[in-house]
Design an enzyme around this catalytic site. Structure first.
Site, PDB file in Angstrom:
ATOM      1  N   GLY A  12       1.040  19.842  11.676  1.00 42.79           N
ATOM      2  CA  GLY A  12       1.823  19.583  13.231  1.00 42.79           C
ATOM      3  C   GLY A  12       0.563  20.255  14.146  1.00 42.79           C
ATOM      4  CG  ASN A 107       0.754   6.897  14.874  1.00 44.98           C
ATOM      5  OD1 ASN A 107       1.084   7.991  14.479  1.00 44.98           O
ATOM      6  ND2 ASN A 107      -0.118   5.968  14.429  1.00 44.98           N
ATOM      7  CG  HIS A 109      -4.703   5.496  12.218  1.00 44.66           C
ATOM      8  ND1 HIS A 109      -4.086   5.824  11.219  1.00 44.66           N
ATOM      9  CD2 HIS A 109      -5.845   4.837  11.793  1.00 44.66           C
ATOM     10  CE1 HIS A 109      -4.739   5.234   9.997  1.00 44.66           C
ATOM     11  NE2 HIS A 109      -5.903   4.774  10.446  1.00 44.66           N
ATOM     12  CB  SER A 136      -6.836   5.044  17.516  1.00 45.67           C
ATOM     13  OG  SER A 136      -8.046   4.466  17.109  1.00 45.67           O
ATOM     14  CG  ASP A 145      -1.776   3.056  10.949  1.00 51.79           C
ATOM     15  OD1 ASP A 145      -1.078   3.908  11.428  1.00 51.79           O
ATOM     16  OD2 ASP A 145      -2.219   3.137   9.876  1.00 51.79           O
TER      17      ASP A 145
HETATM   18  C1  GAR Z   1      -3.800  13.629  11.658  1.00 51.80           C
HETATM   19  O1  GAR Z   1      -5.183  13.782  11.102  1.00 51.80           O
HETATM   20  C2  GAR Z   1      -3.224  12.328  12.123  1.00 51.80           C
HETATM   21  O2  GAR Z   1      -4.140  11.741  12.800  1.00 51.80           O
HETATM   22  C3  GAR Z   1      -2.914  11.955  10.668  1.00 51.80           C
HETATM   23  O3  GAR Z   1      -2.175  12.781  10.045  1.00 51.80           O
HETATM   24  C4  GAR Z   1      -2.863  14.240  10.382  1.00 51.80           C
HETATM   25  C5  GAR Z   1      -1.768  15.017  10.765  1.00 51.80           C
HETATM   26  O4  GAR Z   1      -2.182  16.184  11.207  1.00 51.80           O
HETATM   27  N1  GAR Z   1      -1.835  10.786  10.932  1.00 51.80           N
HETATM   28  C6  GAR Z   1      -1.873   9.738   9.993  1.00 51.80           C
HETATM   29  O5  GAR Z   1      -2.765   9.650   9.127  1.00 51.80           O
HETATM   30  C7  GAR Z   1      -0.881   8.670  10.447  1.00 51.80           C
HETATM   31  N2  GAR Z   1      -1.122   7.400  10.104  1.00 51.80           N
HETATM   32  P1  GAR Z   1      -1.502  17.416  11.961  1.00 51.80           P
HETATM   33  O6  GAR Z   1      -0.048  17.423  11.336  1.00 51.80           O
HETATM   34  O7  GAR Z   1      -2.248  18.681  11.886  1.00 51.80           O
HETATM   35  O8  GAR Z   1      -1.368  16.875  13.365  1.00 51.80           O
END
Ligand code: GAR
Length: 209
Positions: A12, A107, A109, A136, A145
């Protein structure tokens, strides 16, 4: 005051970056809730520490994707959401869910879309030998995505990078662009035109770090 519901699956840190920026810049916004698809998602602890209502809807307790998404929709609608922010939410959402929140579902990505949709983006960027990688923020449409891009950040791929060092550089960039994109939305500055997003008045939608 506009309301935001955030969906997370783990750490998060993007959610935290958005909340901290909102606090620092005193955005007129209410974080009405955070929902994780795991009870143990770390990001729920941060939400609780900030007095933001935190919930888990465990996807493994639902027999189908449709039933999980229906439970999510019900909870989000109950909380009230002008904007639904997917912040590391690692579940594919059903077309019904996406239609329900169309135009108010964002979202992030970890790649410069349309390059490297899907998983393991940092490994794949290194394998492909690209000189730039990044992240992005986009509105969510039915493809995985895909969807109109709101803002991107690019970072260099450096000699000696491994997936972890590259992921850390990209994550720092994510923490800059996600709050920015959310603020643009809250300020009513985003127009979706076909597959493009215009920011009014114009501001750069690409940050080079
Ligand atoms: C982030 O790097 C986000 O871009 C990725 O998961 C991570 C979550 O980190 N999301 C994806 O890959 C979605 N396709 P966080 O929980 O520390 O924000």
């Amino acid at each position: 005051m506009p309301s935001i519901v955030t969906l997370i699956s783990g750490r998060g840190s993007n959610f935290e970056a958005i909340v901290k920026t909102a606090q620092k810049e005193q955005w007129p916004v209410t974080f009405t809730g955070v929902i994780a698809n795991h009870y143990a998602a770390k990001g729920l602890d941060f939400a609780r520490s900030q007095g933001i209502p935190a919930f888990a809807i465990e996807h493994r307790e639902h027999a189908t994707r449709e039933s999980f998404d229906a439970a999510l929709i019900q909870k989000i609608d109950e909380l009230g959401a002008d904007l639904v922010v997917l912040a590391g939410f690692m579940r594919i959402l059903t077309p019904g869910f996406i239609r329900h929140f169309e135009g108010r579902l964002m979202n992030i990505h970890p790649a410069l879309l349309p390059a490297f949709p899907g998983l393991h983006t940092h490994e794949r960027a290194l394998e492909a030998g690209v000189a730039e990688h990044g992240a992005s923020v986009h509105f969510v449409t039915e493809g995985v995505d895909e969807g109109p891009i709101i803002c991107q950040a690019s970072v260099p791929v450096l000699p000696g990078d491994d997936p972890n060092s590259l992921a850390a550089r990209v994550l720092a960039a994510e923490h800059q662009i996600y709050p920015r994109a959310v603020k643009w939305f809250l300020d009513g500055r985003l127009r979706i035109e076909g597959n493009q997003v215009q920011v009014k008045p114009p501001e750069s939608q690409l940050i080079k770090l």
